[in-house]
Scaffold this motif. Structure first.
Motif, short mmCIF file in Angstrom:
data_model
loop_
_atom_site.label_atom_id
_atom_site.label_comp_id
_atom_site.label_asym_id
_atom_site.label_seq_id
_atom_site.Cartn_x
_atom_site.Cartn_y
_atom_site.Cartn_z
N SER A 31 -5.69 6.87 -1.02
CA SER A 31 -6.88 7.72 -0.91
C SER A 31 -6.53 9.19 -0.71
CB SER A 31 -7.78 7.23 0.23
OG SER A 31 -8.14 5.89 0.00
N THR A 69 -6.94 10.92 9.19
CA THR A 69 -5.66 10.73 8.50
C THR A 69 -4.46 11.34 9.22
OG1 THR A 69 -6.93 10.63 6.47
CG2 THR A 69 -4.56 10.88 6.22
N ALA A 94 -1.70 6.88 2.56
CA ALA A 94 -1.23 7.74 3.65
C ALA A 94 -0.25 6.98 4.55
CB ALA A 94 -2.43 8.23 4.47
N ALA A 95 -0.68 5.82 5.05
CA ALA A 95 0.16 5.11 6.00
C ALA A 95 1.41 4.53 5.33
CB ALA A 95 -0.66 3.99 6.66
N ARG A 98 -7.20 3.79 -5.15
CA ARG A 98 -6.00 2.96 -5.24
C ARG A 98 -5.01 3.64 -6.16
NH1 ARG A 98 -6.64 -2.65 -3.93
NH2 ARG A 98 -8.80 -3.12 -3.35
N GLY A 99 -3.75 3.49 -5.87
CA GLY A 99 -2.72 4.08 -6.70
C GLY A 99 -1.61 4.59 -5.81
N GLU A 155 -10.17 15.07 1.05
CA GLU A 155 -10.48 16.49 1.13
C GLU A 155 -9.33 17.25 1.79
OE1 GLU A 155 -12.15 19.46 0.03
OE2 GLU A 155 -13.72 17.94 -0.10
N GLY A 156 -8.54 16.58 2.61
CA GLY A 156 -7.36 17.22 3.21
C GLY A 156 -7.57 17.78 4.60
N TYR A 157 -8.73 17.54 5.23
CA TYR A 157 -8.93 18.05 6.59
C TYR A 157 -8.05 17.24 7.55
CZ TYR A 157 -12.91 20.11 4.21
OH TYR A 157 -13.69 20.78 3.31
N GLY A 210 0.82 -1.21 0.00
CA GLY A 210 0.00 0.00 0.00
C GLY A 210 0.85 1.25 0.00
N VAL A 247 -0.87 -7.68 -3.20
CA VAL A 247 -0.55 -8.76 -2.28
C VAL A 247 -1.83 -9.55 -2.08
CG1 VAL A 247 0.28 -9.37 0.01
CG2 VAL A 247 1.16 -7.31 -1.12
N GLU A 276 2.00 -1.86 -4.48
CA GLU A 276 0.78 -1.03 -4.58
C GLU A 276 -0.15 -1.62 -5.64
OE1 GLU A 276 -0.97 1.53 -3.15
OE2 GLU A 276 -2.30 1.02 -4.81
N ALA A 277 -1.39 -1.89 -5.22
CA ALA A 277 -2.36 -2.54 -6.12
C ALA A 277 -2.77 -1.63 -7.29
CB ALA A 277 -3.60 -2.93 -5.33
C1 LIG Z 1 -13.25 11.37 -1.02
C2 LIG Z 1 -12.46 11.21 0.24
C3 LIG Z 1 -12.32 12.30 1.12
C4 LIG Z 1 -11.58 12.14 2.30
N1 LIG Z 1 -11.37 13.24 3.08
C5 LIG Z 1 -10.63 13.11 4.21
C6 LIG Z 1 -10.32 14.25 5.00
O1 LIG Z 1 -10.67 15.38 4.68
N2 LIG Z 1 -9.59 14.06 6.13
C7 LIG Z 1 -9.15 12.82 6.51
O2 LIG Z 1 -8.49 12.72 7.55
N3 LIG Z 1 -9.40 11.74 5.75
C8 LIG Z 1 -10.10 11.85 4.61
N4 LIG Z 1 -10.32 10.76 3.81
C9 LIG Z 1 -9.81 9.46 4.26
C10 LIG Z 1 -8.32 9.32 3.95
O3 LIG Z 1 -8.08 9.42 2.59
C11 LIG Z 1 -7.87 7.97 4.50
O4 LIG Z 1 -8.11 7.97 5.91
C12 LIG Z 1 -6.40 7.69 4.31
O5 LIG Z 1 -5.96 7.90 3.01
C13 LIG Z 1 -6.17 6.23 4.71
O6 LIG Z 1 -4.80 5.94 4.59
P1 LIG Z 1 -4.30 4.44 4.35
O7 LIG Z 1 -2.88 4.51 3.99
O8 LIG Z 1 -4.71 3.60 5.49
O9 LIG Z 1 -5.17 3.94 3.10
P2 LIG Z 1 -5.18 4.49 1.63
O10 LIG Z 1 -4.72 5.90 1.58
O11 LIG Z 1 -6.53 4.17 1.09
O12 LIG Z 1 -4.08 3.64 0.88
C14 LIG Z 1 -4.13 2.23 0.81
C15 LIG Z 1 -3.38 1.81 -0.44
O13 LIG Z 1 -3.14 0.40 -0.33
C16 LIG Z 1 -3.36 -0.20 -1.57
N5 LIG Z 1 -3.72 -1.61 -1.34
C17 LIG Z 1 -4.82 -2.07 -0.73
N6 LIG Z 1 -4.80 -3.41 -0.72
C18 LIG Z 1 -3.66 -3.79 -1.34
C19 LIG Z 1 -3.09 -5.07 -1.64
N7 LIG Z 1 -3.69 -6.21 -1.29
N8 LIG Z 1 -1.90 -5.10 -2.30
C20 LIG Z 1 -1.28 -3.93 -2.64
N9 LIG Z 1 -1.78 -2.71 -2.38
C21 LIG Z 1 -2.96 -2.64 -1.73
C22 LIG Z 1 -4.50 0.60 -2.17
O14 LIG Z 1 -4.51 0.42 -3.58
C23 LIG Z 1 -4.18 2.01 -1.71
O15 LIG Z 1 -3.43 2.71 -2.66
C24 LIG Z 1 -11.02 10.88 2.62
C25 LIG Z 1 -11.15 9.81 1.73
C26 LIG Z 1 -11.85 9.96 0.55
C27 LIG Z 1 -11.96 8.81 -0.41
#
Ligand SMILES: Cc1cc2nc3c(=O)[nH]c(=O)nc-3n(C[C@H](O)[C@H](O)[C@H](O)COP(=O)(O)OP(=O)(O)OC[C@H]3O[C@@H](n4cnc5c(N)ncnc54)[C@H](O)[C@@H]3O)c2cc1C
Ligand code: SF4
Length: 516
Positions: A79, A492, A5-6, A74-75, A84-86, A2, A225, A25-26
């Protein structure tokens, strides 16, 4: 796994300490030069971040249920390409809900443990804010960027809130109020779900490119994965990675980090069951996938007595956390109020709904546009074992993996919060002179939380406070899946702070003596 963010943040934190990182990254790598075109597509209601193929296939049950479409991306950037970026910190009480209010559970760490990591996360993402939130926890450093000025409608709200005893303050956001850290200042173009300038932070820009530039991190895009294999000692030995038009590969590492978001992390653990862990990897507690939460939400809007000049920015600039901290959190969920800068329809939407033509249409749009004020409410949801991510045994995706089934319902604790929030928002709108006050149907935020919660006790949690799996020594689960409770705030910035903290622990293990 992934690059969201994380994962993006983790990759940079490890790579800058000289640790070799492979990010799987998927989704695809989106070229920044395409953002202008993507914004044009977005304006035509064609979501450019839509997942390739059927990777986002899922099933859902419950009331209202939880659909993932449009609620993640995904990418490379994950996300955060779409968010939105808050960027809010949690309040100290959010981490001790059981102790303070007798409901939910306490986190295994306190606000003071997180504070230095919040500061680092705010610097890395470039958070614009002001120290005017009376319900904020203590800060060791100011916001790295000045807050965005309030909009015209925020001024109308500020007067209405003052007359109803509600305090407004700036909404902190990972968006450049001026050029910062090699990225442009915000141009107020208003397509924030696809930011063409890079002023809104997304980790492809703020972290992943930098991690790769160290020479210690490599990203394999379009690669999923699909399973983790554990050895007899209980550690992960290999990840099985599927890529289009290539045979699946087994990749080995000393440490594995799952950063696929709360749904995919749980799905992968459940799908990695084997004879000596029949209920999934790292799932001795039986909690993997369970206690899934989000933020139930409603919009309350009213017809304004004056033109409110909406849609001049693509984001909100004012909010109130008064009800997210104060109030009877034993009886109802905390809720935050976001004062919308874009309530009511766009001219295009008003025209499309009208059925009118020519001069009549022009007059109608002129009369209707900019005449509604709106408040969005997000509320805290209590963890409930009935809300869960499980594997759907009947449906598989294009890679042959069972799709996630999301069981999601909203209970009385959340409904009481939304009732009170409707009343508060209605009072503010009435004080602003609005009539025709309406409430939308129940929505749910694009925040997926709580499927592999942290805790000190392996019987009641999946990971420890450093996000290491209790049962699997070389496996870390980062992201909002590790949250113990959801608070009313978007997740986030806390995901980022926890990822930086977990990276320190991994670095200590892999490179004792490496710089912090
Ligand atoms: C429209 C929208 C608005 C938002 N606005 C806010 C906001 O204002 N403030 C806020 O705090 N949060 C907001 N969020 C939420 C925020 O984007 C997420 O909390 C944050 O990005 C989560 O981080 P993450 O790394 O856990 O997951 P993600 O950022 O979703 O990243 C996970 C990544 O892992 C990849 N992945 C998943 N499974 C697999 C696999 N099996 N193999 C390989 N890769 C994989 C995915 O493709 C993805 O790219 C918003 C989300 C959306 C969609
Ligand atoms: S308003 Fe600012 S943050 Fe939003 S898309 Fe435009 S430049 Fe990016």
């Amino acid at each position: 796994m992934g690059a969201g963010a994380a994962g993006g943040i983790m990759a940079l934190e490890l790579a800058r300490r000289g640790i070799q990182v492979l990010v799987i990254e998927a989704g695809p790598r989106h070229d920044f030069a395409q953002r202008g075109e993507y914004a044009r597509r977005y304006l035509k209601h064609d979501n450019p971040w839509k997942s390739p193929g059927d990777l986002d296939r899922h099933t859902t049950s419950g009331t209202p249920g939880y659909r993932l479409d449009g609620r993640r991306a995904r990418g490379v950037g994950g996300s955060t390409l779409f968010w939105e970026g808050y960027a809010l910190r949690l309040h100290p009480d959010d981490l001790r809900l059981r102790t303070r209010h007798g409901v939910g559970d306490d986190w295994p760490l306190a606000y003071a443990d997180l504070e230095p990591y919040y500061t680092r996360a705010e610097r890395a993402l470039g958070v614009a804010g002001a120290p005017d939130d009376p319900w904020a926890g203590p800060r060791s450093a100011p916001f790295p960027l000045p807050a965005f000025p309030w909009s015209y409608s925020d001024g109308l709200f500020a007067r209405a809130c003052a007359s109803t005893g509600i305090a407004l303050h700036h909404l902190p956001q990972a968006r450049n109020s001026q050029a910062y850290d090699g990225r442009a200042g915000c141009q107020a173009c208003g397509t924030c779900h696809v930011c063409p300038t890079g002023a809104k932070a997304s980790v492809d820009l703020t972290h992943v490119a930098r991690a790769e530039a160290t020479g210690h991190a490599r990203v394999l895009a379009d690669s999923s994965v699909v399973r983790l294999d554990a050895d007899r000692s209980g550690g992960v030995r290999a990840a099985l990675v599927a890529r289009a038009r290539r045979p699946a590969e087994r990749l080995t590492a000393r440490v594995f980090v799952l950063a696929g978001g709360a749904v995919e992390n749980a799905r992968l653990l459940l799908h990695s069951s084997a004879a000596d862990h029949p209920h999934g990897l790292g799932n001795r507690s039986g909690l993997v996938g369970r206690l899934f939460t989000s933020h139930p939400s409603v919009d309350v809007t009213g017809r304004a007595p004056v033109q409110v000049h909406p849609y001049r920015t693509g984001f909100s600039s004012a909010m109130s956390r008064q009800f997210a901290v104060a109030g009877d959190r034993a009886a109802r969920g905390a809720f935050m109020l976001e004062l919308l800068n874009s309530a009511g329809g766009t001219p295009e939407a008003i025209a499309a709904r009208s059925g009118l033509w020519g001069a009549e249409l022009k007059k109608h749009v002129q009369e209707q546009f900019g005449r509604r004020l709106g408040i969005r409410v997000f509320c805290e949801q209590l963890p409930d074992r009935g809300n869960a991510v499980a594997l759907d045994p009947h449906v598989r995706d294009q890679l042959g993996t069972p799709v996630p089934h999301l069981r999601y319902s909203v209970g009385p604790y959340e409904r009481r919060a939304l009732d009170e929030a409707r009343d508060v928002a209605g009072r503010i709108l009435a004080a602003a002179g609005c009539d025709d006050i309406r409430t939308s149907g129940l929505g749910v935020a694009a925040h997926q939380i709580g499927t592999h919660r942290m805790g000190a006790d392996p019987a009641t949690s999946v990971v420890d406070a450093d996000l290491r799996a209790h049962d699997v020594a070389n496996l870390y689960l980062v992201g909002a899946g590790a949250f113990v409770t959801a608070s009313a705030s978007p997740p986030t910035l806390t995901i980022a702070a926890l990822a930086i903290r977990a990276a320190e622990r991994i670095a200590r293990e892999l490179r004792p003596g490496a710089p912090a």
